[in-house]
Design a protein around this motif. Structure first.
Motif, PDB file in Angstrom:
ATOM      1  N   ARG A  70      -3.249   5.001  -2.271  1.00 27.34           N
ATOM      2  CA  ARG A  70      -1.913   5.518  -2.501  1.00 27.34           C
ATOM      3  C   ARG A  70      -0.750   4.406  -1.914  1.00 27.34           C
ATOM      4  O   ARG A  70       0.100   4.425  -2.320  1.00 27.34           O
ATOM      5  CB  ARG A  70      -1.619   6.593  -1.193  1.00 27.34           C
ATOM      6  CG  ARG A  70      -2.436   7.830  -1.781  1.00 27.34           C
ATOM      7  CD  ARG A  70      -1.743   8.995  -1.002  1.00 27.34           C
ATOM      8  NE  ARG A  70      -2.446  10.334  -1.191  1.00 27.34           N
ATOM      9  CZ  ARG A  70      -2.317  11.430  -0.634  1.00 27.34           C
ATOM     10  NH1 ARG A  70      -1.429  11.609   0.318  1.00 27.34           N
ATOM     11  NH2 ARG A  70      -2.852  12.801  -1.046  1.00 27.34           N
ATOM     12  N   LYS A  71      -1.600   3.250  -1.445  1.00 25.41           N
ATOM     13  CA  LYS A  71      -0.942   2.305  -1.052  1.00 25.41           C
ATOM     14  C   LYS A  71      -0.394   1.237  -2.103  1.00 25.41           C
ATOM     15  O   LYS A  71       0.363   0.381  -2.232  1.00 25.41           O
ATOM     16  CB  LYS A  71      -1.586   1.452   0.117  1.00 25.41           C
ATOM     17  CG  LYS A  71      -1.541   2.033   1.522  1.00 25.41           C
ATOM     18  CD  LYS A  71      -2.216   1.314   2.167  1.00 25.41           C
ATOM     19  CE  LYS A  71      -2.410   1.705   3.623  1.00 25.41           C
ATOM     20  NZ  LYS A  71      -3.203   0.951   4.554  1.00 25.41           N
ATOM     21  N   VAL A  72      -1.399   1.522  -3.344  1.00 28.94           N
ATOM     22  CA  VAL A  72      -1.137   0.858  -4.608  1.00 28.94           C
ATOM     23  C   VAL A  72       0.159   1.080  -5.283  1.00 28.94           C
ATOM     24  O   VAL A  72       0.339   2.276  -5.312  1.00 28.94           O
ATOM     25  CB  VAL A  72      -2.214   0.858  -5.373  1.00 28.94           C
ATOM     26  CG1 VAL A  72      -1.922  -0.066  -6.939  1.00 28.94           C
ATOM     27  CG2 VAL A  72      -3.500   0.626  -4.861  1.00 28.94           C
ATOM     28  N   HIS A  73       0.956   0.087  -5.480  1.00 22.44           N
ATOM     29  CA  HIS A  73       2.081   0.159  -6.337  1.00 22.44           C
ATOM     30  C   HIS A  73       1.837   0.483  -7.863  1.00 22.44           C
ATOM     31  O   HIS A  73       0.988  -0.303  -8.274  1.00 22.44           O
ATOM     32  CB  HIS A  73       3.239  -1.093  -6.204  1.00 22.44           C
ATOM     33  CG  HIS A  73       3.519  -1.359  -4.915  1.00 22.44           C
ATOM     34  ND1 HIS A  73       4.437  -0.507  -4.085  1.00 22.44           N
ATOM     35  CD2 HIS A  73       3.265  -2.456  -3.790  1.00 22.44           C
ATOM     36  CE1 HIS A  73       4.381  -0.980  -3.004  1.00 22.44           C
ATOM     37  NE2 HIS A  73       3.779  -2.193  -2.698  1.00 22.44           N
ATOM     38  N   PRO A  74       2.725   1.221  -8.435  1.00 20.46           N
ATOM     39  CA  PRO A  74       2.409   1.463  -9.930  1.00 20.46           C
ATOM     40  C   PRO A  74       2.611   0.152 -10.842  1.00 20.46           C
ATOM     41  O   PRO A  74       3.406  -0.831 -10.210  1.00 20.46           O
ATOM     42  CB  PRO A  74       3.693   2.370 -10.400  1.00 20.46           C
ATOM     43  CG  PRO A  74       4.159   3.138  -8.993  1.00 20.46           C
ATOM     44  CD  PRO A  74       3.683   2.194  -8.029  1.00 20.46           C
ATOM     45  N   ILE A  75       1.778  -0.278 -11.506  1.00 21.35           N
ATOM     46  CA  ILE A  75       1.380  -1.507 -12.343  1.00 21.35           C
ATOM     47  C   ILE A  75       2.272  -1.487 -13.690  1.00 21.35           C
ATOM     48  O   ILE A  75       2.523  -0.450 -14.158  1.00 21.35           O
ATOM     49  CB  ILE A  75       0.095  -1.953 -12.473  1.00 21.35           C
ATOM     50  CG1 ILE A  75      -0.759  -1.070 -13.350  1.00 21.35           C
ATOM     51  CG2 ILE A  75      -0.595  -2.383 -11.191  1.00 21.35           C
ATOM     52  CD1 ILE A  75      -2.081  -1.461 -13.953  1.00 21.35           C
ATOM     53  N   ASN A  76       2.943  -2.678 -13.723  1.00 20.74           N
ATOM     54  CA  ASN A  76       3.790  -2.696 -15.083  1.00 20.74           C
ATOM     55  C   ASN A  76       2.845  -3.478 -16.213  1.00 20.74           C
ATOM     56  O   ASN A  76       2.643  -4.571 -16.174  1.00 20.74           O
ATOM     57  CB  ASN A  76       4.996  -3.581 -14.694  1.00 20.74           C
ATOM     58  CG  ASN A  76       6.028  -3.579 -15.905  1.00 20.74           C
ATOM     59  OD1 ASN A  76       5.571  -3.586 -16.982  1.00 20.74           O
ATOM     60  ND2 ASN A  76       7.297  -3.572 -15.717  1.00 20.74           N
ATOM     61  N   LEU A  77       2.311  -2.837 -17.045  1.00 22.03           N
ATOM     62  CA  LEU A  77       1.513  -3.229 -18.033  1.00 22.03           C
ATOM     63  C   LEU A  77       2.089  -4.034 -19.005  1.00 22.03           C
ATOM     64  O   LEU A  77       1.500  -5.168 -19.555  1.00 22.03           O
ATOM     65  CB  LEU A  77       0.915  -2.124 -18.992  1.00 22.03           C
ATOM     66  CG  LEU A  77      -0.594  -1.654 -18.504  1.00 22.03           C
ATOM     67  CD1 LEU A  77      -1.408  -2.811 -18.780  1.00 22.03           C
ATOM     68  CD2 LEU A  77      -0.780  -1.253 -17.248  1.00 22.03           C
ATOM     69  N   ASP A  78       3.568  -4.083 -19.282  1.00 22.95           N
ATOM     70  CA  ASP A  78       4.081  -4.957 -20.043  1.00 22.95           C
ATOM     71  C   ASP A  78       4.265  -6.421 -19.377  1.00 22.95           C
ATOM     72  O   ASP A  78       4.083  -7.548 -20.167  1.00 22.95           O
ATOM     73  CB  ASP A  78       5.696  -4.530 -20.256  1.00 22.95           C
ATOM     74  CG  ASP A  78       5.817  -3.336 -20.989  1.00 22.95           C
ATOM     75  OD1 ASP A  78       6.871  -2.422 -20.912  1.00 22.95           O
ATOM     76  OD2 ASP A  78       4.772  -3.160 -21.973  1.00 22.95           O
ATOM     77  N   ILE A  79       4.330  -6.454 -18.135  1.00 20.34           N
ATOM     78  CA  ILE A  79       4.222  -8.038 -17.498  1.00 20.34           C
ATOM     79  C   ILE A  79       2.865  -8.164 -17.268  1.00 20.34           C
ATOM     80  O   ILE A  79       2.659  -9.480 -17.831  1.00 20.34           O
ATOM     81  CB  ILE A  79       4.596  -7.741 -16.055  1.00 20.34           C
ATOM     82  CG1 ILE A  79       6.388  -7.308 -16.060  1.00 20.34           C
ATOM     83  CG2 ILE A  79       4.582  -8.962 -15.278  1.00 20.34           C
ATOM     84  CD1 ILE A  79       6.766  -7.043 -14.536  1.00 20.34           C
ATOM     85  N   ILE A  80       1.867  -7.340 -17.211  1.00 18.14           N
ATOM     86  CA  ILE A  80       0.559  -7.841 -17.379  1.00 18.14           C
ATOM     87  C   ILE A  80       0.270  -8.422 -18.595  1.00 18.14           C
ATOM     88  O   ILE A  80      -0.418  -9.563 -18.931  1.00 18.14           O
ATOM     89  CB  ILE A  80      -0.503  -6.760 -16.982  1.00 18.14           C
ATOM     90  CG1 ILE A  80      -0.288  -6.089 -15.561  1.00 18.14           C
ATOM     91  CG2 ILE A  80      -1.948  -7.251 -17.243  1.00 18.14           C
ATOM     92  CD1 ILE A  80      -0.643  -7.155 -14.465  1.00 18.14           C
ATOM     93  N   ARG A  81       0.583  -7.780 -19.714  1.00 20.65           N
ATOM     94  CA  ARG A  81       0.185  -8.344 -21.362  1.00 20.65           C
ATOM     95  C   ARG A  81       1.041  -9.579 -21.383  1.00 20.65           C
ATOM     96  O   ARG A  81       0.170 -10.607 -21.911  1.00 20.65           O
ATOM     97  CB  ARG A  81       0.523  -7.161 -22.057  1.00 20.65           C
ATOM     98  CG  ARG A  81      -0.177  -5.896 -22.158  1.00 20.65           C
ATOM     99  CD  ARG A  81      -0.056  -4.941 -23.253  1.00 20.65           C
ATOM    100  NE  ARG A  81      -1.041  -3.974 -23.466  1.00 20.65           N
ATOM    101  CZ  ARG A  81      -0.576  -2.696 -23.142  1.00 20.65           C
ATOM    102  NH1 ARG A  81       0.503  -2.477 -22.446  1.00 20.65           N
ATOM    103  NH2 ARG A  81      -1.378  -1.676 -23.220  1.00 20.65           N
ATOM    104  N   ASN A  82       2.078  -9.693 -20.825  1.00 21.50           N
ATOM    105  CA  ASN A  82       2.905 -10.974 -21.008  1.00 21.50           C
ATOM    106  C   ASN A  82       2.241 -12.239 -20.328  1.00 21.50           C
ATOM    107  O   ASN A  82       1.979 -13.121 -20.952  1.00 21.50           O
ATOM    108  CB  ASN A  82       4.307 -10.777 -20.539  1.00 21.50           C
ATOM    109  CG  ASN A  82       4.913 -12.090 -20.872  1.00 21.50           C
ATOM    110  OD1 ASN A  82       5.316 -12.466 -21.896  1.00 21.50           O
ATOM    111  ND2 ASN A  82       5.620 -12.718 -19.824  1.00 21.50           N
TER     112      ASN A  82
END
Length: 660
Positions: A70-82
């Motif tokens: 639960r400590k993990v922040h939601p990841i932003n796939l757009d930034i990861i793909r960039n």
């Protein structure tokens, strides 16, 4: 950089497929399932990421390890793909630039980068361009600081060719340097360590051998300063030369693990004769003292003891000496001593005005000479035991000094030659040989030169030669003690300040290369849209194509070279940053456009040196300065007429010719 081709191939396929799909958990789960946590780290290590991108990569790593945490922040796939896109766009070129940093595949790098530079094709992302430029500049910063081995070793050889004392003291190193391939100097492997070790171990024996061989075997006087013929004659006639020779031989045998008893017997047999009794020279004084000590020590053995090791209780103690407590025992002891060499004792007791037949004089000898001798012999015994167990350098020095003290402190006749200077020479010899035994050569050359100084009159004309001997002796010592190639590079940097791969340009009649010229410039500069010229100076690193030539044949390589240099970029701002900080990331992204700086210059490369002097023109780059703070100051392009003093560091040798 960790860049597996499998990861590159996988990410390429993912980029093609995922761009066609809408973002949802179904497809994103398949995308993320194919990412390896350990491999993803290489992306973070390789790119100059923004703080936001770093946070997303960190979150991605944590999510892949613990997806239900639960400590993990939601990841932003757009930034990861960039981030993956940026990584994919430059990975092959950046691999090539890192191969250059490691000294590999430089030809492939040239084929990759140079056509793009010449064509103005800078289609790579800003991040990719920044990393390529930083990789190249790291290479030059590294060369600027550590690629100095060839120059220093060639200077060593050239200096030894001029200073005969270096060839006398370090003969094997000089021979090796004469035969060596200069291109292999940077390795400085075990072969050099062994040769340096051999010469430093024998620096004092080499000197003695040369002095003893004079005048039959000697270098011409014009090649020498300290060891000219007149100085060698003075050394051999010096009253303390042969005492130094005797002590050298004595200490040399001790560090070869010969027992002091054996050493005293050997020195006594070699240097003492009845003729010594009639001379008061320092050499004969030493020989007489050693003969007396040897007679006494052989009669003070503890023969009741069982010898378990070389340093078991060889000699009696002071307590045991007290067992000679009756007049009859004392008288018989001295009578037995006297009968072993009555000529020696007659001469000795006559000189010191003692009647050996009188009990009061016998007791005086026990108090003044025999008791101190037993104390010294027991000091040797204890130091020898300690050194056998621990082999500590300080204990060895104490052991050697105790053996020398036998000579210094037990001179029977105070009218014999004054041994004050000998005491100093003997202590220097202890330092020389203890350093040799312990392979600690940091002060070996220093103390050997101090002995020479004691045997010669002080002369300021000797200082330059002494300095060079000490410099190269210290250099060789540190190379021997270096544990790896990085330490050797640091040693070279410490002792020299010249890079080295210029050597082809000073050797061949014609060369053509891709070259960098890191150095310092002074110039007159005018910014575009301005009329006034101003004075500007600073660090520069132009990179371009250079053609060098020698106007006349130069079979002996005694002239410098002339070069026509056509530069394309100037990475001076990045170099200036890297010289101060070779580990942290660049504070700004740097593009080719910012460092684009075409120009031309005429260079003169000095003989036997990487130093070049250039005069020329360049279109100044936009990037002049990199600051650790935000808002680095940048300028518009301009025109610069400059004078540049720089190191010559070829990047790629394209062609050369020895045709005369």
């Amino acid at each position: 950089m960790k860049t597996p081709y499998l990861l590159f191939f996988t990410l390429s396929l993912l980029l093609i497929s995922t761009n066609l799909l809408s973002q949802n958990a179904f497809y994103e789960a398949q995308y993320l399932a194919m990412l390896d946590v350990d491999k993803i780290k290489s992306i973070k290590d390789s790119l100059n990421l923004t703080d936001m991108e770093k946070n997303e990569i960190d979150s991605l790593e944590l999510f892949l390890k613990k997806p239900f945490d639960r400590k993990v922040h939601p990841i932003n796939l757009d930034i990861i793909r960039n981030v993956v896109n940026n990584y994919n766009s430059y990975v092959e070129v950046y691999n090539a630039s890192l191969a250059l940093t490691n000294g590999k595949n430089t030809e492939n790098l040239a084929l990759t980068l140079i056509p793009s530079l010449l064509a103005g094709n800078f289609s790579l992302t800003d991040t990719a361009q920044s990393n390529i430029l930083d990789g190249i500049t790291k290479y030059y910063a590294e060369e600027f600081k550590k690629a100095q081995t060839i120059t220093y070793m060639k200077a060593f050889e050239a200096t030894a060719g001029q200073i005969g004392e270096l060839r006398i003291l370090f003969p094997e190193s000089y021979k090796k340097l004469q035969r060596a391939d200069p291109s292999k100097f940077p390795d400085l492997g075990n072969e050099y360590k062994e040769i340096f070790n051999e010469d430093l171990k024998n620096i004092w024996p080499n000197l003695l051998t040369y002095v003893e061989g004079f005048p039959e075997e000697a270098l011409p006087d014009y090649q020498l300063t300290l060891l000219k013929g007149k100085n060698l004659t003075q050394i051999k006639r010096h009253s303390f030369y042969y005492p130094a020779v005797i002590s050298s031989e004595m200490i040399a045998k001790l560090i070869e693990n010969q027992h002091p008893v054996e050493v005293l017997n050997y020195i006594d047999d070699k240097y003492y004769s009845e003729d010594s009794l009639s001379s008061k020279s320092a050499g004969n004084t030493i020989a007489k003292v050693i003969h007396g000590i040897n007679l006494l020590q052989s009669n003070l053995r503890d023969t009741a003891q069982v010898i378990n090791s070389g340093f078991s209780n060889v000699w009696i103690s002071l307590e045991q000496l007290k067992q000679l407590n009756t007049e009859k025992e004392i008288e018989l002891f001295f009578a037995l001593l006297y009968q072993q060499d009555n000529i020696y004792f007659d001469h000795l007791f006559k000189d010191i005005d003692i009647d050996i037949t009188k009990i009061e004089d016998q007791r005086k000898i026990i108090k003044d000479k025999i008791s101190p001798l037993i104390s010294l012999l027991n000091t040797i015994q204890q130091a020898g035991k300690s050194y056998e167990k621990k082999e500590i350098p300080e204990v060895l020095e104490k052991y050697l000094q105790a053996n020398i003290d036998l000579i210094i402190k037990l001179k029977f006749n105070e009218d014999d030659a004054d041994l004050t200077k000998y005491v100093k020479i003997a202590q220097h010899l202890v330092h020389v040989y203890s350093g040799i035994k312990n392979a600690d050569y940091s002060n070996t050359a220093y103390y050997a030169l101090r002995i020479l100084d004691d045997l010669l009159e002080a002369n300021e004309n000797y200082q330059a030669t002494i300095y060079k001997i000490e410099e190269y002796g210290s250099f060789m010592s540190e190379v021997i003690n270096a544990e790896n190639s990085d330490e050797v590079k640091e040693i070279i940097t410490k002792f020299a300040s010249q890079p080295s791969s210029y050597i082809l340009k000073r050797t061949y009649r014609h060369t053509f290369s891709v070259t960098g010229q890191p150095g310092y410039f002074v110039s007159a500069e005018k910014l575009r849209h301005q009329d006034d010229w101003s004075f500007v100076s600073g660090i520069t690193l132009p990179i371009g194509l250079e053609y060098t030539f020698k106007p006349k044949p130069d079979l002996n390589h005694t002239r410098g070279s002339i070069g026509l240099f056509f530069q394309l970029t100037d990475l001076g701002a990045i170099l200036n940053f890297r010289l101060d900080d070779d580990t942290s990331e660049l504070p700004d992204q740097v593009t080719f456009k910012q460092v684009f700086s075409p120009g031309a210059s005429i260079n003169y490369g000095f003989k036997n040196s990487p130093l070049t002097l250039a005069v020329g023109y360049q279109y100044t780059p936009e990037l002049r300065e990199i600051s650790l703070q935000d808002g680095s100051e940048k300028f518009v392009n301009g025109d610069r007429l400059f004078l540049r003093l720089a190191w010559d560091i070829p990047l790629i040798n394209i062609a050369n010719s020895k045709s005369m």
